[in-house]
Motif scaffolding. Sequence first.
Motif, mmCIF file in Angstrom:
data_model
loop_
_atom_site.group_PDB
_atom_site.id
_atom_site.type_symbol
_atom_site.label_atom_id
_atom_site.label_comp_id
_atom_site.label_asym_id
_atom_site.label_seq_id
_atom_site.Cartn_x
_atom_site.Cartn_y
_atom_site.Cartn_z
ATOM 1 N N GLY A 345 -5.867 -6.587 -12.583
ATOM 2 C CA GLY A 345 -5.558 -7.497 -11.974
ATOM 3 C C GLY A 345 -4.608 -8.342 -12.850
ATOM 4 N N VAL A 346 -5.152 -8.324 -14.093
ATOM 5 C CA VAL A 346 -4.371 -9.397 -15.077
ATOM 6 C C VAL A 346 -3.229 -8.853 -15.532
ATOM 7 C CG1 VAL A 346 -4.783 -10.191 -17.577
ATOM 8 C CG2 VAL A 346 -6.726 -10.210 -15.732
ATOM 9 N N PHE A 347 -3.143 -7.481 -16.013
ATOM 10 C CA PHE A 347 -2.091 -7.226 -16.558
ATOM 11 C C PHE A 347 -1.087 -6.517 -15.520
ATOM 12 C CE2 PHE A 347 -4.791 -6.957 -20.190
ATOM 13 C CZ PHE A 347 -4.473 -7.817 -21.088
ATOM 14 N N GLY A 348 -1.461 -6.351 -14.357
ATOM 15 C CA GLY A 348 -0.499 -6.064 -13.299
ATOM 16 C C GLY A 348 -0.157 -4.590 -12.993
ATOM 17 N N TYR A 349 -0.871 -3.696 -13.559
ATOM 18 C CA TYR A 349 -0.902 -2.319 -13.231
ATOM 19 C C TYR A 349 -1.253 -1.586 -11.859
ATOM 20 C CZ TYR A 349 -5.423 -1.640 -15.748
ATOM 21 O OH TYR A 349 -6.809 -1.833 -15.979
ATOM 22 N N LEU A 350 -2.401 -2.746 -11.424
ATOM 23 C CA LEU A 350 -2.775 -2.549 -10.205
ATOM 24 C C LEU A 350 -1.729 -2.586 -9.426
ATOM 25 C CD1 LEU A 350 -6.353 -3.972 -9.867
ATOM 26 C CD2 LEU A 350 -5.791 -1.690 -9.878
ATOM 27 N N SER A 351 -0.880 -3.722 -9.394
ATOM 28 C CA SER A 351 0.034 -4.024 -8.326
ATOM 29 C C SER A 351 1.159 -2.878 -8.419
ATOM 30 C CB SER A 351 0.692 -5.272 -8.329
ATOM 31 O OG SER A 351 1.333 -5.482 -9.942
ATOM 32 N N ASN A 352 1.293 -2.224 -9.619
ATOM 33 C CA ASN A 352 2.467 -1.469 -9.722
ATOM 34 C C ASN A 352 1.993 -0.009 -9.072
ATOM 35 O OD1 ASN A 352 4.854 -1.931 -11.375
ATOM 36 N ND2 ASN A 352 3.165 -2.910 -12.401
ATOM 37 N N LEU A 353 0.686 0.279 -9.220
ATOM 38 C CA LEU A 353 -0.054 1.470 -8.485
ATOM 39 C C LEU A 353 0.094 1.159 -7.186
ATOM 40 C CD1 LEU A 353 -3.066 2.252 -10.850
ATOM 41 C CD2 LEU A 353 -0.984 3.687 -10.660
ATOM 42 N N VAL A 354 0.110 0.120 -6.690
ATOM 43 C CA VAL A 354 0.085 -0.136 -5.222
ATOM 44 C C VAL A 354 1.329 0.037 -4.553
ATOM 45 C CG1 VAL A 354 -0.179 -2.037 -3.357
ATOM 46 C CG2 VAL A 354 -1.972 -1.901 -5.043
ATOM 47 N N GLU A 355 2.177 -0.333 -5.493
ATOM 48 C CA GLU A 355 3.622 -0.139 -4.996
ATOM 49 C C GLU A 355 4.187 1.525 -5.063
ATOM 50 O OE1 GLU A 355 5.969 -4.254 -6.034
ATOM 51 O OE2 GLU A 355 5.360 -3.127 -7.647
ATOM 52 N N LEU A 356 3.413 2.152 -6.130
ATOM 53 C CA LEU A 356 3.833 3.716 -6.236
ATOM 54 C C LEU A 356 3.385 4.516 -5.243
ATOM 55 C CD1 LEU A 356 4.091 3.616 -10.016
ATOM 56 C CD2 LEU A 356 5.985 3.964 -8.665
ATOM 57 N N VAL A 357 1.947 4.158 -4.607
ATOM 58 C CA VAL A 357 1.529 4.787 -3.752
ATOM 59 C C VAL A 357 1.544 4.342 -2.446
ATOM 60 C CG1 VAL A 357 -0.861 6.123 -3.412
ATOM 61 C CG2 VAL A 357 -0.257 5.356 -5.661
ATOM 62 N N PRO A 358 2.196 4.933 -1.512
ATOM 63 C CA PRO A 358 2.360 4.415 -0.251
ATOM 64 C C PRO A 358 1.107 4.615 0.612
ATOM 65 C CG PRO A 358 3.344 6.505 -0.633
ATOM 66 C CD PRO A 358 2.815 6.331 -1.721
ATOM 67 N N LEU A 359 1.111 3.718 1.610
ATOM 68 C CA LEU A 359 0.101 3.368 2.389
ATOM 69 C C LEU A 359 -0.192 4.918 3.143
ATOM 70 C CD1 LEU A 359 -2.161 1.617 3.581
ATOM 71 C CD2 LEU A 359 -0.492 1.053 5.392
ATOM 72 N N SER A 360 0.802 5.493 3.389
ATOM 73 C CA SER A 360 0.419 6.986 4.317
ATOM 74 C C SER A 360 -0.455 7.776 3.474
ATOM 75 C CB SER A 360 1.692 7.495 4.544
ATOM 76 O OG SER A 360 2.579 7.838 3.415
ATOM 77 N N VAL A 361 -0.289 7.743 1.949
ATOM 78 C CA VAL A 361 -1.049 8.466 1.140
ATOM 79 C C VAL A 361 -2.726 7.863 1.051
ATOM 80 C CG1 VAL A 361 -1.480 9.176 -1.364
ATOM 81 C CG2 VAL A 361 0.872 9.277 -0.246
ATOM 82 N N LEU A 362 -2.857 6.385 1.053
ATOM 83 C CA LEU A 362 -4.153 5.867 0.891
ATOM 84 C C LEU A 362 -4.660 5.801 2.151
ATOM 85 C CD1 LEU A 362 -3.126 2.931 -1.866
ATOM 86 C CD2 LEU A 362 -4.730 5.172 -2.181
ATOM 87 N N ALA A 363 -4.064 5.732 3.178
ATOM 88 C CA ALA A 363 -4.638 5.526 4.547
ATOM 89 C C ALA A 363 -5.759 6.507 4.837
ATOM 90 C CB ALA A 363 -3.460 5.551 5.535
#
Length: 530
Positions: A345-363
Amino acid sequence: MNNTSARRWLTPGDLNGFLGLVVDNLSIMAFIATALIGLFGFPADIVFLRMFPGTALGVLLGNLAYTAMARRLAARVGRDDVTAMPLGLDAPTSIGMALLVLGPAFVHFKQGGMDEAAAAQATWELGMASLVVMGVLKFVLSFFGGAVQRHVPRAGLLGSIAGIALVLMGFLPLVEIMKVPLVGFAGLGVVLYALVAKGRLPFGVPGVLAAVAIGAALYYVLGPLGWLGSGYHAPAGWTWRFALPLPTLRWIDGIAYTVPYLPLILPFGLLMVVGGINVTESARAAGDEYRTRDILLVEALATLVAGFCGGVAQTTPYIGQPSYKAMGARSGYTLLTGIVIGLGGVFGYLSNLVELVPLSVLAPILVFVAIGITVQAFEATPMRYAAAVVFSFFPAIARMVTIKLSDPTYVAPAHFAELFGQHGHGVAELAVITILGNGFIITSMVWASFVVALIDGKTGRAALILLLGGALTLFGLIHSVDPAGGVYLPWLLDAQARALVWQFAGAYGVLAVVLLLLSVQRGKPAATST
């Protein structure tokens, strides 16, 4: 009596537990971001630079505390097989916050005349304030958790959360899966094979990790070939985002915004208290004797800190501590999860992972969790109360229909208002669906509770519960006649709205009187066979 193995920081089982717990948290954060940004057009920077850091901080602090508690318990009992309580973002209420509170509030603020930046700021403040309200409620109730559990039947508590799981956490993500079926359906199949059917994957790969890996591979291989059509979006480049989750008082400005959403926010907090009691009992049955109050206090404080620092999703101890124990996880997996999520959350790699992995993969993971929660509502409730659990689902279904019909991309707001106000014979059908869905969590608890009382032969108690439901209806805490679900003083409403209030509140009163008359009878009604 302490031994050196009890002080080991990592075991092979911790790595499996870490992968499962991280992916669970990541999938929930991905859904929050996708719902707010993709469905409601929320500014991405507010989500990734303000909401995510504080939310992740709550996960970090809660997991650090649970890690310390596990190591202290292991030292006290002299065992090396003590497993920490897993903590993460609560899936049903986090999804509920995105779909039922934050997203609609953002749209409402813009329709009220705010520009996008101001509406996003107000929504963020509402999210923080909501978390603080839930944190305070959980802190207070952590000292009275047993009383809450005694007075609200399990069918009401589990049925209400299962309703959220079934329609919001299960059906809506299933729609996302079928938008890109070549990707999502394969991932769902792997989840069902590995986690529902307990099939073994090659090399012992965790089912969640395999499903995400297969789905992502299909997405990034088939997408550039044009096989996914409009379902494929080329990934954005890696973006450096750095944001410290510093304490802020901006949540105070959001307190006033929480009032219309209290029928959702307060049950969200209540459900986590009861859930914390249940998972502590589950861990105790598996051999790890944690103090219930300590478990509840940690999740309450983690939620409060997250709210103070910009977070918008509450933390909770996860169901399944015995499962992590069975895979060999001890205390290292919660330590690793807290650090990876917190720093992400601090360094932003969570947001990049969220953008890289589409919702259809995580759903597919969310669908599996929804299945598990719904099944648990029946397994953990005596079979004779199954009808009460099923009955509690209906308000959640009404809420889901309202979410779709009130979406301006489907029905124009002016047309929705026109349909809501139409009067033919009785109340307009759209008004019935909307009013039934408003405050649906509390409604589900009331409905299940009075049916449980009827099944137990306590007709007088059922009548009293219905009278409580009528009182809640008068003020819009359930069955609000405000299309947005706001609370109110009934005597300040216009004549048309007041007539609707009296019809719905009166329905509870009439049924309560009928049941009170029936309760005068001696003995229970004879059971009928089918």
